[in-house]
Scaffold this motif. Structure first.
Motif, short mmCIF file in Angstrom:
data_model
loop_
_atom_site.label_atom_id
_atom_site.label_comp_id
_atom_site.label_asym_id
_atom_site.label_seq_id
_atom_site.Cartn_x
_atom_site.Cartn_y
_atom_site.Cartn_z
N PRO A 76 29.43 11.13 -18.81
CA PRO A 76 28.52 11.17 -17.66
C PRO A 76 27.93 12.59 -17.60
N VAL A 77 26.85 12.80 -18.33
CA VAL A 77 26.35 14.16 -18.54
C VAL A 77 25.93 14.83 -17.25
N SER A 78 25.61 14.05 -16.22
CA SER A 78 25.21 14.68 -14.96
C SER A 78 26.35 15.50 -14.35
N GLU A 135 11.47 11.15 -21.22
CA GLU A 135 11.32 10.62 -22.57
C GLU A 135 12.70 10.27 -23.12
N ASN A 136 12.72 9.79 -24.36
CA ASN A 136 14.02 9.55 -24.98
C ASN A 136 14.86 10.81 -24.92
N GLY A 137 16.17 10.65 -25.02
CA GLY A 137 17.02 11.81 -24.83
C GLY A 137 18.31 11.77 -25.62
N VAL A 138 19.28 12.55 -25.16
CA VAL A 138 20.53 12.78 -25.89
C VAL A 138 21.71 12.21 -25.11
N GLY A 153 26.68 6.69 -9.53
CA GLY A 153 25.88 7.83 -9.11
C GLY A 153 25.59 8.83 -10.20
N ARG A 154 26.11 8.61 -11.39
CA ARG A 154 25.91 9.55 -12.49
C ARG A 154 24.86 9.04 -13.46
N PHE A 155 24.30 9.96 -14.27
CA PHE A 155 23.50 9.51 -15.41
C PHE A 155 24.18 9.94 -16.70
N TYR A 156 23.97 9.12 -17.73
CA TYR A 156 24.71 9.26 -18.98
C TYR A 156 23.79 9.62 -20.15
N LEU A 157 22.57 9.98 -19.84
CA LEU A 157 21.58 10.35 -20.84
C LEU A 157 20.86 11.60 -20.37
#
Length: 550
Positions: free
Chosen positions: A139-141, A364-367, A171-175
């Motif tokens: 969960p990179v956020s 855009e696309n991501g990591v 509540g998190r983003f993973y990208l």
């Protein structure tokens, strides 16, 4: 008027970027999450790392990365990109090379087997959702407090709503997506301007004017179609570029941008896109073009080559375009085959929605980052490196243009390729290519950034087009409505049949195989395929997210 108490996110935002250099303590940053003790994961990290700093690892480190191998510029171990990256950052990337045609499948297999590299770029939302429940990706956020350039861009460009749109039910983003300062539009109509001049016509600025122009061309050439379009095969929606642009004019997701769910700002609820009045208006316009033989019905079935051949042989006079196709294909080949022919790409014509562009396209696309990265003692250094390479001005400039004085020069805010180097055909006689021979401008590493940088590689036509489009207002981004894993499984079962029914019937309506008088019957058919339950699921998810994370 009392605005009420501030949310946790608002309080943290008000605090500014003062916590960006903190490397220990809570890992939740401004995004919440469980506390993470990173005090033992700072091997090679910079003790002080701020916006504008050049990241340089305190000791040599290496990280594995999944590399999407583009056949237009196959990966080479000897690229200057790899060598210079290590010199500047102290990081050696170890690419796991996967063919572009097999990238998504191979990525899934590697993640599922637990063999994925630490860094997994070139991932388009919502592809990351499939890997959330297994815990395979971070969960990179929770860790953006380690990324000052990322957070500064989000704040400066007001990208919080876009990031909210990719959050999951926790509540998190993973990208970590590519971040754009401005929307980059890319596609519109190209028209034979010499034909317009000969007929005393001006380039259309609205879809009503497009209709008038096509009518005038049809009157002059009754045996031909003014428009014969492309991008109809191997795409989610036939004639996807044209229908996306037309849908935008009606304020509705269509074509390449189609999504079953759309946010109704007035009702403050999600609605089913393909059943809205705006979508019907969009369909009616297309039906008019086909019915009056202003648009070739084969636009929805023919290959790109077939569509281009009709343009070059003057069986049509308009076609969807992007700036590269305009210059390298249409204009170049028309110039060889039709004396005096000129063709130009116009800004996307306006419609009932006014001067707007679709929301959400500044991401855009991501990591994705493998969860096993957190096990490493060098985790903080990894996040600092990702922040510099993909989100700092200097890192983005390096990925795109390379080494100043070697591959490019920069003066008066203009970038110029070094002598003897070409980029995407800019100099056909050049002995070297920036992508093929040096590894820069690689789609794995080059995306997002300030408008100055993004537009720095534009040719004159693209710059004029994008400058015009960048002045338009972005439609609001759909609010977050993440589904839980069980809900996602159910929604997926409903989503595809519904989308297929919309696509099939849109084509039937447009081609006249089904009369528009049966629109209500079509909507009833969607309801029989669980349209209402599908939308209820998304509205419930939205309400839950607002309650839990507001």
């Amino acid at each position: 008027m009392n605005p009420g108490p501030l949310s946790r996110r608002q309080l943290l935002a008000a605090a500014g970027l003062t916590s960006l250099t903190v490397l220990t303590g809570c890992g939740g940053g401004d995004d919440g999450g469980d506390p993470k003790d990173l005090s033992k994961k700072q091997d090679g990290a910079m003790r002080k790392y701020r916006v504008g700093d050049q990241f340089k690892a305190a000791k040599p480190l290496s990280f594995s990365v999944l590399h999407n191998d583009n056949p237009a510029y196959p990966m080479k171990d000897g690229w200057l990109f790899w060598k210079e990256l290590t010199r500047r950052t102290g990081i050696t990337l170890k690419p796991v090379n996967v063919p572009l045609s097999d990238y998504e499948k191979k990525r899934s297999l590697l993640i599922g087997a637990g063999d994925a590299p630490v860094l997994i770029p070139k991932t388009y939302h919502p592809s990351e959702v499939a890997f959330v429940s297994s815990g395979a990706i971070l969960p990179v956020s929770d860790y953006t407090h380690l990324m000052p350039h990322f957070q500064a861009a989000v704040k400066k460009w007001d990208l919080a709503p876009e990031l909210d749109s990719i959050r999951q039910s926790d509540g998190r983003f993973y990208l970590l997506p590519g971040l754009h300062e401005k929307v980059k539009s890319g596609y519109s109509l190209a028209l034979r301007t010499d034909v317009l001049d000969r007929l005393g016509l001006t380039a259309p600025t609205t879809w009503d004017e497009v209709y008038d122009v096509f009518k005038a061309i049809k009157a002059e050439y009754p045996d031909r179609y003014p428009l014969s379009d492309r991008w109809s095969t191997n795409t989610p929606f036939p004639a996807g570029a044209l229908t996306r642009c037309l849908g935008q004019a009606y304020g509705v997701k269509a074509g390449w941008a189609y999504d079953n769910t759309s946010w109704d700002a007035q009702e403050k609820r999600f609605v089913f896109t393909g059943a809205t009045d705006r979508y019907r208006q969009f369909v009616e316009y297309l039906r008019t073009l086909v019915a009056e033989k202003l648009m070739d019905p084969e636009s929805f079935t023919q290959t790109d080559d077939e569509a281009v051949r009709k343009l070059l042989s003057e069986r049509s006079f308009a076609i969807s375009a992007n700036p590269q196709e305009l210059v390298q294909n249409y204009r170049y080949n028309l110039g060889k085959q039709v004396k005096g022919a000129t063709i130009d790409m116009i800004p996307v014509p306006l419609g009932p929605a006014g001067p707007v562009v679709l929301g959400g396209s500044r991401l855009e696309n991501g990591v994705m980052i493998s969860s096993k990265a957190l096990d490493g003692d060098d985790f903080v250094a990894l996040m600092q490196f990702v922040d510099w390479l993909w989100y700092s001005d200097e890192g983005q400039r390096f990925c795109k243009w390379g080494v100043e004085g070697t591959t490019y020069t920069h003066a008066d805010s203009r970038y110029q390729l070094a002598d003897g180097i070409s980029l995407m055909g800019s100099d056909p006689d050049a002995p070297k290519d920036l992508q093929k021979d040096y590894g820069f401008f690689n789609g794995v590493f080059t995306y997002g950034g300030s408008w100055d940088l993004v537009s720095s590689s534009f040719g004159p036509d693209e710059k004029e087009f994008e400058d015009a489009m960048s002045q338009r207002e972005q439609l609001p981004v759909d609010p977050a409505h993440p589904l839980k894993s069980t809900e996602q499984e159910q929604a997926t079962l409903w989503d595809t049949p519904l989308k297929d029914h919309v696509t099939q019937n849109t084509l039937q309506f447009v081609l006249g195989k089904r009369p528009l008088s049966e629109w209500d019957d079509y909507v009833s058919e969607l309801k029989a395929k669980n349209m209402d339950r599908f939308i209820e699921l998304h509205n419930a998810a939205h309400d839950r997210f607002q309650k839990e994370h507001a």
